[in-house]
Each structure stands twice: as C-alpha cells, then as structure tokens.
Scaffold this motif. Structure first.
Motif, PDB file in Angstrom:
ATOM      1  N   ASP B  68       4.516  12.549   8.399  1.00 24.87           N
ATOM      2  CA  ASP B  68       5.153  11.274   8.123  1.00 24.87           C
ATOM      3  C   ASP B  68       4.096  10.259   7.735  1.00 24.87           C
ATOM      4  O   ASP B  68       3.748   9.384   8.497  1.00 24.87           O
ATOM      5  CB  ASP B  68       5.920  10.812   9.362  1.00 24.87           C
ATOM      6  N   ALA B  69       3.579  10.447   6.537  1.00 22.95           N
ATOM      7  CA  ALA B  69       2.458   9.611   6.123  1.00 22.95           C
ATOM      8  C   ALA B  69       2.869   8.172   5.888  1.00 22.95           C
ATOM      9  O   ALA B  69       2.067   7.265   5.972  1.00 22.95           O
ATOM     10  CB  ALA B  69       1.827  10.176   4.862  1.00 22.95           C
ATOM     11  N   SER B  70       4.150   7.962   5.595  1.00 23.03           N
ATOM     12  CA  SER B  70       4.560   6.609   5.245  1.00 23.03           C
ATOM     13  C   SER B  70       4.866   5.770   6.477  1.00 23.03           C
ATOM     14  O   SER B  70       5.009   4.577   6.387  1.00 23.03           O
ATOM     15  CB  SER B  70       5.807   6.678   4.362  1.00 23.03           C
ATOM     16  N   GLY B  71       4.926   6.411   7.620  1.00 22.42           N
ATOM     17  CA  GLY B  71       5.288   5.696   8.831  1.00 22.42           C
ATOM     18  C   GLY B  71       4.246   4.674   9.212  1.00 22.42           C
ATOM     19  O   GLY B  71       3.188   4.577   8.617  1.00 22.42           O
ATOM     20  N   GLY B  72       4.528   3.924  10.250  1.00 17.10           N
ATOM     21  CA  GLY B  72       3.579   2.914  10.694  1.00 17.10           C
ATOM     22  C   GLY B  72       2.395   3.568  11.353  1.00 17.10           C
ATOM     23  O   GLY B  72       2.197   4.767  11.273  1.00 17.10           O
ATOM     24  N   GLY B  73       1.575   2.785  12.017  1.00 15.42           N
ATOM     25  CA  GLY B  73       0.454   3.351  12.745  1.00 15.42           C
ATOM     26  C   GLY B  73      -0.799   3.386  11.907  1.00 15.42           C
ATOM     27  O   GLY B  73      -0.757   3.375  10.690  1.00 15.42           O
ATOM     28  N   LEU B  74      -1.918   3.452  12.603  1.00 20.96           N
ATOM     29  CA  LEU B  74      -3.202   3.333  11.924  1.00 20.96           C
ATOM     30  C   LEU B  74      -3.513   4.534  11.049  1.00 20.96           C
ATOM     31  O   LEU B  74      -4.013   4.401   9.941  1.00 20.96           O
ATOM     32  CB  LEU B  74      -4.304   3.151  12.969  1.00 20.96           C
ATOM     33  N   LEU B  75      -3.196   5.709  11.540  1.00 18.25           N
ATOM     34  CA  LEU B  75      -3.510   6.888  10.739  1.00 18.25           C
ATOM     35  C   LEU B  75      -2.639   6.916   9.489  1.00 18.25           C
ATOM     36  O   LEU B  75      -3.056   7.373   8.437  1.00 18.25           O
ATOM     37  CB  LEU B  75      -3.322   8.155  11.575  1.00 18.25           C
ATOM     38  N   GLY B  76      -1.427   6.396   9.621  1.00 23.35           N
ATOM     39  CA  GLY B  76      -0.561   6.255   8.458  1.00 23.35           C
ATOM     40  C   GLY B  76      -1.205   5.352   7.414  1.00 23.35           C
ATOM     41  O   GLY B  76      -1.108   5.604   6.215  1.00 23.35           O
ATOM     42  N   GLU B  77      -1.882   4.320   7.898  1.00 20.17           N
ATOM     43  CA  GLU B  77      -2.559   3.408   6.968  1.00 20.17           C
ATOM     44  C   GLU B  77      -3.703   4.103   6.244  1.00 20.17           C
ATOM     45  O   GLU B  77      -3.967   3.843   5.073  1.00 20.17           O
ATOM     46  CB  GLU B  77      -3.104   2.185   7.715  1.00 20.17           C
ATOM     47  N   VAL B  78      -4.390   4.969   6.971  1.00 16.52           N
ATOM     48  CA  VAL B  78      -5.475   5.725   6.335  1.00 16.52           C
ATOM     49  C   VAL B  78      -4.906   6.602   5.227  1.00 16.52           C
ATOM     50  O   VAL B  78      -5.432   6.664   4.115  1.00 16.52           O
ATOM     51  CB  VAL B  78      -6.222   6.604   7.368  1.00 16.52           C
ATOM     52  N   GLU B  79      -3.781   7.253   5.542  1.00 16.67           N
ATOM     53  CA  GLU B  79      -3.133   8.108   4.544  1.00 16.67           C
ATOM     54  C   GLU B  79      -2.697   7.299   3.336  1.00 16.67           C
ATOM     55  O   GLU B  79      -2.868   7.719   2.193  1.00 16.67           O
ATOM     56  CB  GLU B  79      -1.908   8.798   5.159  1.00 16.67           C
ATOM     57  N   ALA B  80      -2.115   6.130   3.603  1.00 14.19           N
ATOM     58  CA  ALA B  80      -1.646   5.289   2.506  1.00 14.19           C
ATOM     59  C   ALA B  80      -2.824   4.850   1.637  1.00 14.19           C
ATOM     60  O   ALA B  80      -2.733   4.833   0.407  1.00 14.19           O
ATOM     61  CB  ALA B  80      -0.908   4.069   3.062  1.00 14.19           C
ATOM     62  N   ALA B  81      -3.940   4.527   2.290  1.00  8.85           N
ATOM     63  CA  ALA B  81      -5.120   4.104   1.539  1.00  8.85           C
ATOM     64  C   ALA B  81      -5.625   5.239   0.652  1.00  8.85           C
ATOM     65  O   ALA B  81      -6.052   5.029  -0.484  1.00  8.85           O
ATOM     66  CB  ALA B  81      -6.227   3.663   2.498  1.00  8.85           C
ATOM     67  N   GLU B  82      -5.528   6.444   1.179  1.00  6.09           N
ATOM     68  CA  GLU B  82      -6.002   7.593   0.416  1.00  6.09           C
ATOM     69  C   GLU B  82      -5.111   7.827  -0.808  1.00  6.09           C
ATOM     70  O   GLU B  82      -5.596   8.100  -1.904  1.00  6.09           O
ATOM     71  CB  GLU B  82      -6.015   8.828   1.322  1.00  6.09           C
ATOM     72  N   ALA B  83      -3.800   7.682  -0.603  1.00  6.17           N
ATOM     73  CA  ALA B  83      -2.870   7.853  -1.717  1.00  6.17           C
ATOM     74  C   ALA B  83      -3.118   6.774  -2.775  1.00  6.17           C
ATOM     75  O   ALA B  83      -3.132   7.054  -3.984  1.00  6.17           O
ATOM     76  CB  ALA B  83      -1.428   7.777  -1.201  1.00  6.17           C
ATOM     77  N   GLU B  84      -3.346   5.554  -2.298  1.00  7.89           N
ATOM     78  CA  GLU B  84      -3.614   4.435  -3.200  1.00  7.89           C
ATOM     79  C   GLU B  84      -4.852   4.698  -4.048  1.00  7.89           C
ATOM     80  O   GLU B  84      -4.896   4.404  -5.237  1.00  7.89           O
ATOM     81  CB  GLU B  84      -3.908   3.199  -2.332  1.00  7.89           C
ATOM     82  N   LEU B  85      -5.843   5.269  -3.369  1.00  7.90           N
ATOM     83  CA  LEU B  85      -7.107   5.561  -4.032  1.00  7.90           C
ATOM     84  C   LEU B  85      -6.895   6.555  -5.165  1.00  7.90           C
ATOM     85  O   LEU B  85      -7.435   6.411  -6.255  1.00  7.90           O
ATOM     86  CB  LEU B  85      -8.058   6.145  -2.991  1.00  7.90           C
ATOM     87  N   ARG B  86      -6.081   7.547  -4.901  1.00  5.50           N
ATOM     88  CA  ARG B  86      -5.819   8.554  -5.935  1.00  5.50           C
ATOM     89  C   ARG B  86      -5.059   7.940  -7.098  1.00  5.50           C
ATOM     90  O   ARG B  86      -5.362   8.200  -8.259  1.00  5.50           O
ATOM     91  CB  ARG B  86      -5.014   9.720  -5.353  1.00  5.50           C
ATOM     92  N   GLU B  87      -4.078   7.101  -6.752  1.00  6.09           N
ATOM     93  CA  GLU B  87      -3.311   6.441  -7.814  1.00  6.09           C
ATOM     94  C   GLU B  87      -4.219   5.572  -8.666  1.00  6.09           C
ATOM     95  O   GLU B  87      -4.147   5.594  -9.886  1.00  6.09           O
ATOM     96  CB  GLU B  87      -2.211   5.554  -7.214  1.00  6.09           C
TER      97      GLU B  87
END
Lengths: 241, 413
Positions: B68-87
C-alpha cells in the motif's frame, strides 16, 4: 577429544572468537570500505559460530543453546585454537591471522561439506563459500602490504613472523573427527606459500609450535576477551534478550 | 568520482576508490531477525489506525514493493518520493537543455519550480552548491561518527543474535557514509577533502553522537528514538531538489526504518523482561529523550539556514514541524513499550490535534554543538586515531597499485 560434539564445539569456538576479534575493528578500519569488509567477515564467522554451537548443544543433549555455550563457559572450557584469540595488533597482524585462519577453514569446510554428518555437511557447504572470500581478501592485503611501501613490508613480515607458529596447532591430528585436520596441511601450504612469495615475504621457518587451545589451555588473552563478551549476559542470569 | 546506476529500480551510488572493496561479497550484509515484530508496532509507526495492512519493510536492493504505497505514513512518503523521482526522470523538461546563451539562473529556478531534479551536470547557484555540500557532508560525517556509540556495545551484546544484528547495523552506517560521500562528490568536492574537514573540526556531525552509550538499552534507544528522529528528518529529503541526494536518501530511509524497528524490539524485550532490564530501558529513555528532540535543531525563529533551503526545496518542513511530528509518533510507541517519556507536561491538545510537550534545552544543544558535550573529544580523537593509524595501509595500497600499473605498462611496451 572425541566425537562430533567436541569437533563442532572446537570449530564453533574458532569462529566465535574470530568474530569477536574482528568486531573490535568496527569504526577503526584504515578505510571506510575496510570497515565494511571486516564487519562482513565478522558476520560470516559469527553466523558459522551460531550454527556450529547450536548443533554442538543439540549433540550434547544437555539443553545448552548457542548462548549458553557462548556466554556461560569459562576460558578453560573453550576449545578454539590459539590463533584466533591473539590480539588484533595492527592491520598487518589482523590480515596475517585472517590469511592463516581462512587458508585452514576453507579446505576444512570444503571437506566437511562431503562428510557423513548431514548437519555438519550443510554448515560446511555454506561456510566454504564465505571462507573463500575471506581468503581472497586476506591474500589481497598481504600482497598489497608485503609489496607496498618499505614500512608496510616491514610490518607485514613482522606480522607473519608473529603468527606463523600458531598455524601448527590448526593441523594437529584428530583421528576419528569428521575431518582430520592433519589431512589439510597440504592445501594450506600450497596456497599460503605462493601468496607470501608474491608478497615478497619470507616464509618463516617452522620451530616453536604453541598449542593447547583444543584442550582448553589458552593464552592469557582469552580470559579477557571472554570477560568482555560475557559481562552483560552474566550480569542478568536467566534474562531474555 | 561517483557513478550512478539504476539497479533494481533503485539508484545506487557506486563508489570507486583506490582500495575500494568491489566484490559483491563485501557489500553490507543484512541480518534479518527471525522473530517478527508484531504488526501492532508497524501500524502505529507507519499507518496509524490501519490494522489490515501488513507492511513489508524493505532494505538493501532486494525489496519488493509495499502493498500500500499510497497510504499514509513515513515509509509511504519514501515510496511516493521514489515514484516521483522516476516520473521526473521520464518527463521531458520544459524543452531541451539550455543553449549557450540561455539564462542559467532562470533555468535553475524553472527546474525548482517544476519540482524537477537538479543534476550534477546542471548549472546551480554557488550558494546552493555550498549548502548541499555542507549538509550532505555533515550527514555523511554523522553516519561515520555514529558508528562509535553503537559500536561500543558490539563486543558485549548480550546474545549472539543481538551481536549479529548490531554488527550489521553499524556496518550499514558505514555504507550510508560511503554513499553520502559519493553524493557529495557529485558536487565537485572529494571525499578526502570532506574527511579532512571533519578531522580538522571545520565541519560538524550530528551532536546526538556526543552522548555516551552507558548501557545495552542505549543501543535500543538509539534505534528507536535517534534513528526515528533521523527518519522524520530525512523522509522529506527524499524529495530534495538535488537528484543524487534525494536518491541516496531514499535508500538510507529504507534501511533506517529497519534499524528503528530493531531498536524498538530491543526495548520491547527489555521492557517486558526482568525488573533490572526494565529499569535499564527506562533509564536510557530518560537520558536520550531530550537530546533526541534537539536533533531537529533550534526552534524555527533561531534557525539560520532554513528559509533559503526551503525556497530551494532542499528542506521542506521547518524544524518545529518535524519535531512535533516526531513527538506525536513517539507517544503511541512509548505506550506500547510500557515506558514513560520523561515529560510531565506531555499531553494531547485537542485544539491543535497534536501533543503539547516540553522543549529540549537549546542552550545545552548549543554547548554540545560547540564542543562541550560529554563525548565530543572522545569521538573526534577516536576518528583521528583510526585515520592516522590507517595512513600506512592506505599508502601501501596506493604504492602497490602504482607498481601494478607500471608492471602492466612494461608488459605492453
């Protein structure tokens, strides 16, 4: 010394004490990369120690697990070779110790991988791959230091001279053991000899041959090493960690 | 120089150095605890209120995607940052790279505004470069100095399993130091120069490491509180405008989250152990709570570098915002541990929807930063000694490499 219990215990103690010494290097390595590498080797030794001590405890059948064996025995009950308990010295001494240890452990674990005891065979099969890396790493540094600067050559030769006598004990005959270490000396010499030559180092003459570790007669150093390793565990009898 | 490669979806800094150990076997080893930490802890830490999601914590480069990468929480934010980076990497920047006559400053501002990444080849204001070098180097130094307080307990770890976990953790810190120095090197400074600045006392490291580790419980508390605070600080840096730093931080955060879990588990075991163990755990929390709060730096009003760093998107939240986030996270976790945070004024504020708490002693923080903490001298002396005692080894490695190169040339000639 008889049977697989003593054998597993001796090998487990070698690995445990080696790990304890290597762990002392943490944050003290000559390079950050070397801190990582030494910790890696310490972790390999510790991993092998845990498997061997756990198995030794099962063979003994007295309810001792890896921690009971590691933390609740005194130095006279440890069965490791003297080589591993020697202080780290400088980086050259540590690499000389690692070269001798790994050039012994690699053929030992390789032979163990083919022995009749399935558990020991599995441990040997896993550990031999790690030992191969330890031996490469040590040999690389022995060459670099031996054939580096005048200062490093002097230190490396002194280190080899210092630890060489302790190799003898590693290959003392152990009839009836799953692998008789006496059969491994040829492999050891065939590897170490050329490494020393490439490193422009002189192979020390054989002579004084200290021993006793396998019978629980150690150097003065082991008791201090164990005192430090065991202090916390022993301060809280029966506690879980 | 450092090279960057995309391996398994993660950007790794590949460090090349004269005596770098390059074989895969020398890469940091992971020791995975065979005992699983209760999902209760995870839910509290990363996904408050969500009992259904089992989070897979990832580390190294062999992780799988979270469920659940889109969920809240700090690790979720890391995942979101990684996806953003790829985009961001896939997206074309507004047109091609700037031509020779282009307004470089305007181009830089555009990239920042568009939440794109500045890369080493791009023009950047000198102050931006200097700020990043200072910050990344300080972070790298902190990893290297941070090996000492925890390394202090490797030889005395109370079980072989704990010894293995701690060794692996301290090894991870050396690894973090290495890839942060590599990230700094992309800004045109060498690792050797940065190390020298540390040894000369001209660059700082996190002041938290100037406190001593007096008991085994301190190892647990460093994992829980110090690594916890580091994660809260560093998660926003995964979205930092400088690409190499953002990529390094994504990896560091994932490993730090693993460390924090291990620290929590040490404390949980102690807090549910003998009275002596529980007292040891409480004593450690008492000593480390306020220094951990001080890790977020001085209050916003007194923070010197904040405003500009925010504008450049190096920094994304203020010191006080991050400190509050950390306190709110810790209160629930302390309850699960059954340990008391040493603040009689800690209470939920319904209006603010956050906990009120006592600020750390910032005068003490300033004293420790200026060199008067309990262990400043010890930490620096240890580092200097290791560096000095290793000099002959590094010289030998360089001499040996030079001889090899000469021999090769002779053969070729």
């Amino acid at each position: 010394m008889t049977g697989p219990f003593d054998f597993a215990l001796a090998l487990g103690d070698d690995a445990l004490v080696a790990a304890q010494r290597l762990g002392e290097w943490t944050s003290r390595g000559p390079e950050m990369e070397e801190d990582v590498a030494l910790a890696n080797i310490a972790l390999d030794q510790l991993g092998a120690a845990r498997l061997l001590l756990t198995y030794a405890g099962e063979l003994e059948g007295a309810g001792r697990d890896e921690d009971a064996l590691a933390y609740l025995r005194g130095d006279r009950e440890f069965r490791n070779c003297l080589l591993v308990e020697l202080p780290n010295g400088d980086f050259a001494v540590t690499m000389a110790k690692l070269l001798l240890l790994s050039a012994y452990q690699l053929p030992l674990y390789a032979a163990l991988a083919g022995c009749a005891d399935e558990r020991l065979a599995a441990i040997g099969a896993k550990a031999r791959k790690e030992s191969a890396y330890h031996r490469d790493h040590a040999a690389l540094w022995v060459r670099r230091l031996g054939d580096g600067t005048a200062e490093s050559h002097r230190r490396m030769q002194a280190a080899v001279d210092q630890v060489w006598p302790y190799a003898h004990e590693l290959f003392a005959p152990w009839p009836g053991a799953p692998v008789d270490p006496a059969t491994l000396r040829g492999d050891f010499d065939a590897y170490v000899g050329p490494v020393l030559a490439e490193a422009t180092l002189t192979r020390p003459a054989d002579g004084w041959a200290p021993a006793g570790g396998r019978d629980g007669l150690h150097t003065e150093h082991l008791s201090y090493l164990l005192a430090e390793m065991q202090v916390l565990h022993r301060a809280h009898p029966g506690a879980k960690w | 120089m450092a090279a960057y490669a995309l391996i398994g979806g993660v950007h790794l800094c590949l460090v090349s150095h004269v005596i770098a150990v390059r074989r895969p076997a020398a890469m940091p080893k992971r020791v995975v605890s065979s005992r699983k930490v209760s999902s209760e802890f995870y839910d509290t830490l990363w996904r408050p209120g969500s009992q259904a999601v089992t989070l897979v914590v990832m580390y190294g480069n062999d992780f799988s995607a979270p469920q659940d990468a889109s969920g809240g929480g700090l690790l979720g934010e890391v995942e979101a940052a990684e996806a953003e980076l790829r985009e961001a990497a896939a997206r074309q920047r507004g047109g091609a790279a700037p031509g020779p006559d282009a307004d470089l400053a305007a181009y830089f501002a555009d990239v920042i505004d568009a939440d794109q990444k500045i890369e080493p080849r791009d023009w950047m204001p000198e102050a931006y470069r200097r700020t990043l070098i200072r910050q990344i180097a300080q972070h790298a130094h902190s990893e290297i100095i941070g090996m000492q307080p925890e390394g202090n307990w490797i030889s005395r770890a109370p079980s072989l399993k704990r010894k293995a976990i701690l060794l692996a953790k301290v090894q991870d810190e050396a690894g973090h130091g290495l890839y942060l120095y590599a990230a700094a090197e992309t800004l045109g400074v060498s690792r050797d120069e940065l190390v020298q600045l540390l040894l000369d006392g001209r660059q700082k490291y996190s002041s938290i490491f100037n406190y001593p580790t007096l008991s085994w419980a301190d190892v647990g508390v460093i994992g829980w509180l110090v690594d916890g605070a580091a994660i809260v600080n560093q998660v926003p840096l995964c979205r930092c405008s400088y690409g190499p730093y953002a990529r390094a931080m994504i990896r560091v955060c994932k490993e730090e989250s693993f460390h924090q879990r291990q620290g929590f588990e040490i404390l949980h075991t102690l807090a549910h152990g003998t009275p002596g163990q529980k007292a040891m755990a409480q004593d450690a929390v008492d000593r480390w709570w306020y220094p951990s709060l001080a890790m977020f730096g001085p209050p916003d009003g007194d923070s010197t570098h904040s405003a500009r760093s925010m504008a450049w998107k190096i920094k994304r939240f203020s010191n006080d915002e991050l400190r509050q986030r950390f306190v709110d996270m810790c209160v629930q976790q302390a309850e699960i541990l059954g340990l008391t945070l040493p603040d009689p004024d800690l209470r939920w504020n319904e209006q603010r929807q956050a906990y009120d708490f006592t600020e750390p002693d910032y005068a003490e923080l300033m004293r420790v930063i200026s060199g008067e903490g309990p262990c400043n001298r010890q930490r620096m002396e240890h580092r200097r000694r290791a560096h000095a005692e290793g000099a002959w080894v590094r010289e030998a490695a360089a001499a040996y490499a030079a001889k090899r190169a000469q021999a090769k040339e002779a053969v070729a000639a």
